[in-house]
Design a protein around this motif. Structure first.
Motif, PDB file in Angstrom:
ATOM      1  N   PRO A 161       0.820  -1.212   0.000  1.00  0.00           N
ATOM      2  CA  PRO A 161       0.000   0.000   0.000  1.00  0.00           C
ATOM      3  C   PRO A 161       0.855   1.265   0.000  1.00  0.00           C
ATOM      4  O   PRO A 161       2.015   1.253   0.403  1.00  0.00           O
ATOM      5  CB  PRO A 161      -0.798  -0.124   1.305  1.00  0.00           C
ATOM      6  CG  PRO A 161       0.052  -0.976   2.176  1.00  0.00           C
ATOM      7  CD  PRO A 161       0.783  -1.924   1.266  1.00  0.00           C
ATOM      8  N   VAL A 170      -5.124  11.957   5.140  1.00  0.00           N
ATOM      9  CA  VAL A 170      -5.346  10.569   5.529  1.00  0.00           C
ATOM     10  C   VAL A 170      -6.651  10.495   6.305  1.00  0.00           C
ATOM     11  O   VAL A 170      -6.912  11.297   7.199  1.00  0.00           O
ATOM     12  CB  VAL A 170      -4.179  10.047   6.406  1.00  0.00           C
ATOM     13  CG1 VAL A 170      -4.455   8.627   6.874  1.00  0.00           C
ATOM     14  CG2 VAL A 170      -2.859  10.136   5.663  1.00  0.00           C
ATOM     15  N   ASN A 171      -7.486   9.514   5.967  1.00  0.00           N
ATOM     16  CA  ASN A 171      -8.700   9.250   6.730  1.00  0.00           C
ATOM     17  C   ASN A 171      -8.277   8.479   7.966  1.00  0.00           C
ATOM     18  O   ASN A 171      -7.882   7.309   7.876  1.00  0.00           O
ATOM     19  CB  ASN A 171      -9.688   8.438   5.883  1.00  0.00           C
ATOM     20  CG  ASN A 171     -10.991   8.198   6.614  1.00  0.00           C
ATOM     21  OD1 ASN A 171     -11.009   7.999   7.828  1.00  0.00           O
ATOM     22  ND2 ASN A 171     -12.085   8.175   5.864  1.00  0.00           N
ATOM     23  N   THR A 174     -10.076   5.021   8.749  1.00  0.00           N
ATOM     24  CA  THR A 174      -9.796   3.860   7.886  1.00  0.00           C
ATOM     25  C   THR A 174      -8.297   3.663   7.657  1.00  0.00           C
ATOM     26  O   THR A 174      -7.860   2.584   7.254  1.00  0.00           O
ATOM     27  CB  THR A 174     -10.472   4.034   6.510  1.00  0.00           C
ATOM     28  OG1 THR A 174      -9.896   5.156   5.847  1.00  0.00           O
ATOM     29  CG2 THR A 174     -11.967   4.185   6.649  1.00  0.00           C
ATOM     30  N   LYS A 176      -6.682   5.100   5.331  1.00  0.00           N
ATOM     31  CA  LYS A 176      -6.436   5.214   3.890  1.00  0.00           C
ATOM     32  C   LYS A 176      -6.005   6.631   3.539  1.00  0.00           C
ATOM     33  O   LYS A 176      -6.483   7.597   4.112  1.00  0.00           O
ATOM     34  CB  LYS A 176      -7.693   4.845   3.110  1.00  0.00           C
ATOM     35  CG  LYS A 176      -8.138   3.429   3.339  1.00  0.00           C
ATOM     36  CD  LYS A 176      -8.495   2.785   2.044  1.00  0.00           C
ATOM     37  CE  LYS A 176      -8.932   1.357   2.354  1.00  0.00           C
ATOM     38  NZ  LYS A 176      -8.265   0.408   1.618  1.00  0.00           N
ATOM     39  N   ILE A 177      -5.080   6.719   2.560  1.00  0.00           N
ATOM     40  CA  ILE A 177      -4.625   8.016   2.068  1.00  0.00           C
ATOM     41  C   ILE A 177      -5.694   8.552   1.131  1.00  0.00           C
ATOM     42  O   ILE A 177      -6.083   7.902   0.166  1.00  0.00           O
ATOM     43  CB  ILE A 177      -3.277   7.884   1.349  1.00  0.00           C
ATOM     44  CG1 ILE A 177      -2.223   7.309   2.299  1.00  0.00           C
ATOM     45  CG2 ILE A 177      -2.824   9.222   0.787  1.00  0.00           C
ATOM     46  CD1 ILE A 177      -0.927   6.923   1.638  1.00  0.00           C
ATOM     47  N   VAL A 178      -6.204   9.742   1.452  1.00  0.00           N
ATOM     48  CA  VAL A 178      -7.275  10.349   0.666  1.00  0.00           C
ATOM     49  C   VAL A 178      -6.701  11.098  -0.541  1.00  0.00           C
ATOM     50  O   VAL A 178      -7.219  11.008  -1.648  1.00  0.00           O
ATOM     51  CB  VAL A 178      -8.131  11.294   1.553  1.00  0.00           C
ATOM     52  CG1 VAL A 178      -9.209  11.976   0.739  1.00  0.00           C
ATOM     53  CG2 VAL A 178      -8.706  10.533   2.721  1.00  0.00           C
ATOM     54  N   THR A 185       5.621   3.148  -1.569  1.00  0.00           N
ATOM     55  CA  THR A 185       4.803   2.044  -1.081  1.00  0.00           C
ATOM     56  C   THR A 185       5.615   1.243  -0.087  1.00  0.00           C
ATOM     57  O   THR A 185       6.847   1.299  -0.081  1.00  0.00           O
ATOM     58  CB  THR A 185       4.327   1.136  -2.243  1.00  0.00           C
ATOM     59  OG1 THR A 185       5.477   0.572  -2.875  1.00  0.00           O
ATOM     60  CG2 THR A 185       3.502   1.908  -3.247  1.00  0.00           C
TER      61      THR A 185
END
Length: 187
Positions: A161, A170-171, A174, A176-178, A185
């Motif tokens: 990832p 970043v969220n 979650t 996750k990178i917004v 990676t």
């Protein structure tokens, strides 16, 4: 009769004595296919355009004042060849038995030592190659700054990832990178 023999041998003796000489390098012409030296041999003897033989794969341009060992085929001083050029002013010392090194007058050194291969660069070490592989048990890098200029940095192996960078959105719920870049990676 003895006088005639001495006279004949006198010419041969002089040629044999003149087959090998020490010399001082005065000028170097490195533009030719075989490097040429201007040498000072005896107090009143100099030789121009003396070819210098160098080992395949190694070359250098000696400073004026370096010493040379010159051979003259058949003892004729008209065509000398410099076999070795040494410059004791810059010679690397204190190597252990069996160690090998390349060096220059500035302090740059590549040393094949007993414990490690060591490269010392007095200003900058540049490696220019289409690909570089390093395989080792551990790698330590000590630097004031490290810059990696790449469109694809993979930490821990291929793929994985994306890794958030400073400033990426970043969220947090979650992970996750917004928004940002997917250049880095991690597996």
């Amino acid at each position: 009769m003895i006088g005639q023999v001495r006279e004949m041998l006198g010419g041969i003796e002089g040629r044999v004595r003149g087959m090998v000489a020490r010399a001082i390098v005065r000028l170097v012409d490195d533009a030719r296919q075989a490097q040429e030296l201007q040498l000072e041999l005896l107090a009143d003897e100099s030789q121009d355009a003396v070819e210098r033989f160098q080992n395949y794969g190694f070359t250098s341009v000696p400073h004026p004042g370096a010493e040379a060992l010159v051979v003259f085929a058949g003892g004729l001083r008209s065509h000398g060849v410099a076999l070795v050029v040494e410059d004791r002013r810059y010679r690397l010392t204190a190597l252990a038995d069996g160690e090998v090194a390349m060096f220059d007058d500035l302090g740059n050194v590549v040393k094949l030592g007993r414990e490690a291969i060591a490269i010392t660069a007095v200003s900058r070490l540049t490696i220019d190659a289409p690909a570089i592989e390093v395989t080792c048990d551990t790698a330590d890098v000590s630097a004031d700054r490290v810059t990696i200029d790449s469109d694809n940095v993979q930490l821990g192996g291929a793929g994985g990832p994306a890794v958030a960078r400073v400033g990426d959105d970043v969220n947090l719920s979650t992970g996750k990178i917004v928004s940002g870049s997917a250049k880095v990676t991690a597996a």
